[in-house]
Design a protein around this motif. Structure first.
Motif, short mmCIF file in Angstrom:
data_model
loop_
_atom_site.label_atom_id
_atom_site.label_comp_id
_atom_site.label_asym_id
_atom_site.label_seq_id
_atom_site.Cartn_x
_atom_site.Cartn_y
_atom_site.Cartn_z
N MET A 281 43.07 24.89 63.07
CA MET A 281 41.85 25.26 62.38
C MET A 281 42.18 26.34 61.35
SD MET A 281 38.32 26.20 64.11
CE MET A 281 37.42 27.61 63.62
N LEU A 282 41.65 26.21 60.16
CA LEU A 282 41.88 27.20 59.11
C LEU A 282 41.01 28.44 59.34
CD1 LEU A 282 41.91 24.88 55.98
CD2 LEU A 282 43.87 25.97 57.06
N PRO A 283 41.53 29.63 58.97
CA PRO A 283 40.73 30.84 59.15
C PRO A 283 39.55 30.87 58.18
CG PRO A 283 42.74 31.34 57.96
CD PRO A 283 42.84 29.90 58.39
N THR A 284 38.48 31.54 58.57
CA THR A 284 37.35 31.78 57.68
C THR A 284 37.75 32.86 56.70
OG1 THR A 284 35.84 31.23 59.46
CG2 THR A 284 34.94 32.46 57.60
N LEU A 285 37.48 32.64 55.41
CA LEU A 285 37.88 33.59 54.38
C LEU A 285 36.64 34.19 53.73
CD1 LEU A 285 40.70 31.48 52.70
CD2 LEU A 285 40.93 33.22 54.46
N THR A 286 36.66 35.51 53.56
CA THR A 286 35.59 36.19 52.86
C THR A 286 36.09 36.52 51.46
OG1 THR A 286 34.84 37.18 54.94
CG2 THR A 286 34.07 38.21 52.89
N PRO A 287 35.52 35.90 50.41
CA PRO A 287 36.03 36.15 49.05
C PRO A 287 35.33 37.33 48.37
CG PRO A 287 34.45 34.37 49.01
CD PRO A 287 34.57 34.80 50.45
N PHE A 288 36.10 38.08 47.61
CA PHE A 288 35.61 39.13 46.74
C PHE A 288 36.15 38.78 45.36
CE2 PHE A 288 35.93 40.92 50.94
CZ PHE A 288 34.69 41.52 51.11
N ILE A 289 35.28 38.52 44.41
CA ILE A 289 35.70 38.04 43.10
C ILE A 289 35.47 39.13 42.07
CG2 ILE A 289 35.35 36.30 41.31
CD1 ILE A 289 34.39 34.43 43.62
N PHE A 290 36.56 39.49 41.38
CA PHE A 290 36.50 40.52 40.34
C PHE A 290 36.99 39.92 39.03
CE2 PHE A 290 37.38 42.68 44.34
CZ PHE A 290 36.40 43.66 44.37
N ASN A 291 36.26 40.13 37.97
CA ASN A 291 36.75 39.86 36.62
C ASN A 291 37.28 41.20 36.11
OD1 ASN A 291 35.96 37.00 36.02
ND2 ASN A 291 34.02 37.82 36.74
N VAL A 292 38.36 41.17 35.35
CA VAL A 292 38.99 42.43 34.95
C VAL A 292 39.32 42.46 33.47
CG1 VAL A 292 39.98 42.80 37.25
CG2 VAL A 292 41.37 41.69 35.50
N ASP A 293 39.24 43.66 32.90
CA ASP A 293 39.78 43.97 31.59
C ASP A 293 40.97 44.88 31.83
OD1 ASP A 293 37.98 42.59 29.93
OD2 ASP A 293 36.57 44.26 29.95
N ILE A 294 42.04 44.71 31.06
CA ILE A 294 43.25 45.51 31.25
C ILE A 294 43.63 46.16 29.92
CG2 ILE A 294 45.68 45.48 31.94
CD1 ILE A 294 44.99 42.92 33.58
N THR A 295 43.78 47.50 29.97
CA THR A 295 44.17 48.28 28.81
C THR A 295 45.46 49.01 29.14
OG1 THR A 295 41.84 48.65 28.30
CG2 THR A 295 43.42 50.09 27.21
N ILE A 296 46.40 49.03 28.22
CA ILE A 296 47.64 49.79 28.41
C ILE A 296 47.40 51.18 27.82
CG2 ILE A 296 50.12 49.89 28.00
CD1 ILE A 296 49.06 47.40 29.65
N ASN A 297 47.54 52.23 28.64
CA ASN A 297 47.28 53.58 28.13
C ASN A 297 48.55 54.22 27.57
OD1 ASN A 297 48.75 54.61 30.31
ND2 ASN A 297 46.97 55.45 31.37
N ASP A 298 48.44 55.46 27.11
CA ASP A 298 49.57 56.17 26.50
C ASP A 298 50.68 56.49 27.49
OD1 ASP A 298 48.32 56.08 24.05
OD2 ASP A 298 47.44 58.08 24.23
N ASN A 299 50.40 56.42 28.79
CA ASN A 299 51.41 56.65 29.84
C ASN A 299 52.05 55.35 30.31
OD1 ASN A 299 50.91 59.45 29.84
ND2 ASN A 299 49.22 59.18 31.28
N ASN A 300 51.82 54.26 29.56
CA ASN A 300 52.34 52.93 29.92
C ASN A 300 51.86 52.47 31.28
OD1 ASN A 300 53.72 52.23 27.56
ND2 ASN A 300 55.47 53.49 28.14
N GLU A 301 50.61 52.76 31.58
CA GLU A 301 49.97 52.27 32.80
C GLU A 301 48.96 51.19 32.41
OE1 GLU A 301 49.51 56.07 35.71
OE2 GLU A 301 48.29 56.08 33.89
N ALA A 302 48.81 50.24 33.28
CA ALA A 302 47.82 49.18 33.09
C ALA A 302 46.50 49.64 33.71
CB ALA A 302 48.29 47.89 33.73
N ILE A 303 45.60 50.12 32.88
CA ILE A 303 44.30 50.59 33.36
C ILE A 303 43.37 49.39 33.47
CG2 ILE A 303 42.34 52.13 32.93
CD1 ILE A 303 45.10 53.51 33.52
N ILE A 304 42.88 49.17 34.66
CA ILE A 304 42.08 47.98 34.93
C ILE A 304 40.63 48.37 35.17
CG2 ILE A 304 41.77 46.01 36.47
CD1 ILE A 304 44.79 46.09 36.98
N THR A 305 39.75 47.71 34.46
CA THR A 305 38.31 47.86 34.69
C THR A 305 37.87 46.63 35.47
OG1 THR A 305 38.07 49.03 32.59
CG2 THR A 305 36.06 48.18 33.61
N TYR A 306 37.27 46.87 36.62
CA TYR A 306 36.87 45.80 37.54
C TYR A 306 35.38 45.53 37.40
CZ TYR A 306 41.28 47.15 39.71
OH TYR A 306 42.59 47.44 39.94
#
Length: 131
Positions: A1-26
């Protein structure tokens, strides 16, 4: 039997900042959210989809890393997590078995123009039951 899955769906925007980090808006249901949080359900899935807009052109997910939260005295539940790329890196699925309690640092690794960037971590906390 397959496990029951609880989904959490996020759409994201990704910006590269001056510190070379991927800043993600969820976004969840078109509202900005933290991207981190507490998980109480076993077998949860987080689906992170890069939004289709000009600012995100050329950005793809290449990995997700799980580690201990620096300075935390709580146990680390990183072994509960796994990630899988889908849609050619335009989305990533994160599975959390929630078998162990504790905090985990989750960092996305993205690529643009052949260069990789990591996100600051949204911290995930596995709990046995809700507050």
């Amino acid at each position: 039997m397959l496990p029951t899955l609880t989904p959490f769906i996020f759409n994201v925007d990704i910006t590269i900042n001056d510190n070379n980090e991927a800043i993600i808006t969820y976004y969840e249901n078109d509202k900005v959210v933290s991207g981190g949080g507490s998980v109480v359900d076993a077998n949860s899935i987080g689906l992170y989809i890069i939004r289709d807009n000009k600012a995100n052109d050329g950005i793809t997910f290449v990995d997700v890393e799980f580690s201990e939260v620096e300075g935390s005295e709580e146990p680390c539940a990183k072994e509960d997590f796994a990630g899988a790329l889908i849609k050619g890196g335009k989305a990533i699925c994160v599975f959390d078995s929630n078998q162990n309690t504790g905090l985990t640092c989750m960092r996305f690794v993205v690529e643009r123009d052949g260069k990789t960037y990591k996100s600051p971590d949204p911290q995930i906390e596995n709990k046995n039951k809700p507050d």
